[in-house]
Design a protein around this motif. Structure first.
Motif, PDB file in Angstrom:
ATOM      1  N   ASP A  22       0.710  -1.239   0.141  1.00  0.00           N
ATOM      2  CA  ASP A  22       0.201  -0.016  -0.064  1.00  0.00           C
ATOM      3  C   ASP A  22       0.920   1.217   0.013  1.00  0.00           C
ATOM      4  OD1 ASP A  22      -2.237  -1.294   0.085  1.00  0.00           O
ATOM      5  OD2 ASP A  22      -2.542  -1.571   2.288  1.00  0.00           O
ATOM      6  N   PRO A  23       1.279   1.534  -1.177  1.00  0.00           N
ATOM      7  CA  PRO A  23       2.095   2.803  -1.285  1.00  0.00           C
ATOM      8  C   PRO A  23       1.034   4.198  -0.901  1.00  0.00           C
ATOM      9  CG  PRO A  23       1.764   2.236  -3.497  1.00  0.00           C
ATOM     10  CD  PRO A  23       1.045   0.874  -2.548  1.00  0.00           C
ATOM     11  N   THR A  24       1.537   5.111  -0.404  1.00  0.00           N
ATOM     12  CA  THR A  24       0.845   6.238  -0.078  1.00  0.00           C
ATOM     13  C   THR A  24       0.615   6.868  -1.138  1.00  0.00           C
ATOM     14  OG1 THR A  24       2.787   7.602   0.521  1.00  0.00           O
ATOM     15  CG2 THR A  24       1.918   6.505   2.469  1.00  0.00           C
ATOM     16  N   PRO A  25      -0.695   7.299  -1.140  1.00  0.00           N
ATOM     17  CA  PRO A  25      -1.261   8.080  -2.501  1.00  0.00           C
ATOM     18  C   PRO A  25      -0.640   9.663  -2.349  1.00  0.00           C
ATOM     19  CG  PRO A  25      -3.029   7.990  -0.996  1.00  0.00           C
ATOM     20  CD  PRO A  25      -1.806   7.251  -0.288  1.00  0.00           C
ATOM     21  N   VAL A  26      -0.404   9.983  -3.619  1.00  0.00           N
ATOM     22  CA  VAL A  26       0.318  11.542  -3.436  1.00  0.00           C
ATOM     23  C   VAL A  26      -0.810  12.495  -3.650  1.00  0.00           C
ATOM     24  CG1 VAL A  26       1.738  12.939  -5.033  1.00  0.00           C
ATOM     25  CG2 VAL A  26       2.268  10.441  -4.970  1.00  0.00           C
ATOM     26  N   ARG A  27      -0.773  13.226  -2.848  1.00  0.00           N
ATOM     27  CA  ARG A  27      -1.845  14.413  -2.976  1.00  0.00           C
ATOM     28  C   ARG A  27      -1.569  15.651  -3.727  1.00  0.00           C
ATOM     29  NH1 ARG A  27      -6.552  14.653   1.133  1.00  0.00           N
ATOM     30  NH2 ARG A  27      -6.598  12.440   1.677  1.00  0.00           N
ATOM     31  N   ARG A  28      -2.169  15.831  -4.707  1.00  0.00           N
ATOM     32  CA  ARG A  28      -1.724  16.863  -5.423  1.00  0.00           C
ATOM     33  C   ARG A  28      -2.673  18.293  -5.363  1.00  0.00           C
ATOM     34  NH1 ARG A  28      -0.305  14.173 -11.189  1.00  0.00           N
ATOM     35  NH2 ARG A  28       1.484  12.896 -10.418  1.00  0.00           N
ATOM     36  N   THR A  29      -2.216  19.125  -4.765  1.00  0.00           N
ATOM     37  CA  THR A  29      -3.006  20.364  -4.480  1.00  0.00           C
ATOM     38  C   THR A  29      -3.245  21.475  -5.803  1.00  0.00           C
ATOM     39  OG1 THR A  29      -1.178  21.653  -3.826  1.00  0.00           O
ATOM     40  CG2 THR A  29      -2.425  20.288  -2.210  1.00  0.00           C
ATOM     41  N   LEU A  30      -4.612  21.631  -6.052  1.00  0.00           N
ATOM     42  CA  LEU A  30      -4.704  22.513  -7.283  1.00  0.00           C
ATOM     43  C   LEU A  30      -4.690  23.894  -6.896  1.00  0.00           C
ATOM     44  CD1 LEU A  30      -7.705  20.537  -8.704  1.00  0.00           C
ATOM     45  CD2 LEU A  30      -5.451  20.344  -9.710  1.00  0.00           C
ATOM     46  N   PRO A  31      -4.345  24.729  -7.731  1.00  0.00           N
ATOM     47  CA  PRO A  31      -4.058  26.067  -7.433  1.00  0.00           C
ATOM     48  C   PRO A  31      -5.516  26.832  -7.340  1.00  0.00           C
ATOM     49  CG  PRO A  31      -3.337  25.861  -9.646  1.00  0.00           C
ATOM     50  CD  PRO A  31      -3.596  24.623  -9.025  1.00  0.00           C
ATOM     51  N   GLN A  32      -5.678  27.657  -6.123  1.00  0.00           N
ATOM     52  CA  GLN A  32      -6.988  28.328  -6.271  1.00  0.00           C
ATOM     53  C   GLN A  32      -7.214  29.271  -7.229  1.00  0.00           C
ATOM     54  OE1 GLN A  32      -9.511  27.589  -3.868  1.00  0.00           O
ATOM     55  NE2 GLN A  32      -8.208  25.971  -2.779  1.00  0.00           N
TER      56      GLN A  32
END
Length: 81
Positions: A22-32
């Motif tokens: 279970d690799p940790t999912p990469v969270r990508r933040t979208l610009p506001q």
């Protein structure tokens, strides 16, 4: 002569392949993105203006086509006499 050569002792593929746990999912933040009401109004007004211009061009083209047909008919009748 053209027979395939098989290995003497083929090895079967491994029954289980090792997968990481279970690799940790990469969270990508979208610009506001903030859209101002003025920009929305400008886009709406631009759309209305472009639609009106397109309608005006279409009506003009239809009226010119009708006028051309009428003039052609009148000239054809004039040349017959």
């Amino acid at each position: 002569m053209f027979l395939p050569k098989y290995p003497d002792n083929p090895t079967p593929p491994p029954a289980h392949t090792h997968a990481p746990a279970d690799p940790t999912p990469v969270r990508r933040t979208l610009p506001q993105i903030s859209i101002s009401p003025g920009a929305v109004a400008a886009v709406l007004v631009g759309g209305v203006v472009l639609t009106a211009l397109l309608a005006a061009v279409a009506v003009t083209a239809i009226s010119v086509a009708i006028a051309a047909v009428v003039l052609r008919s009148m000239l054809r009748d004039h040349h017959r006499r």
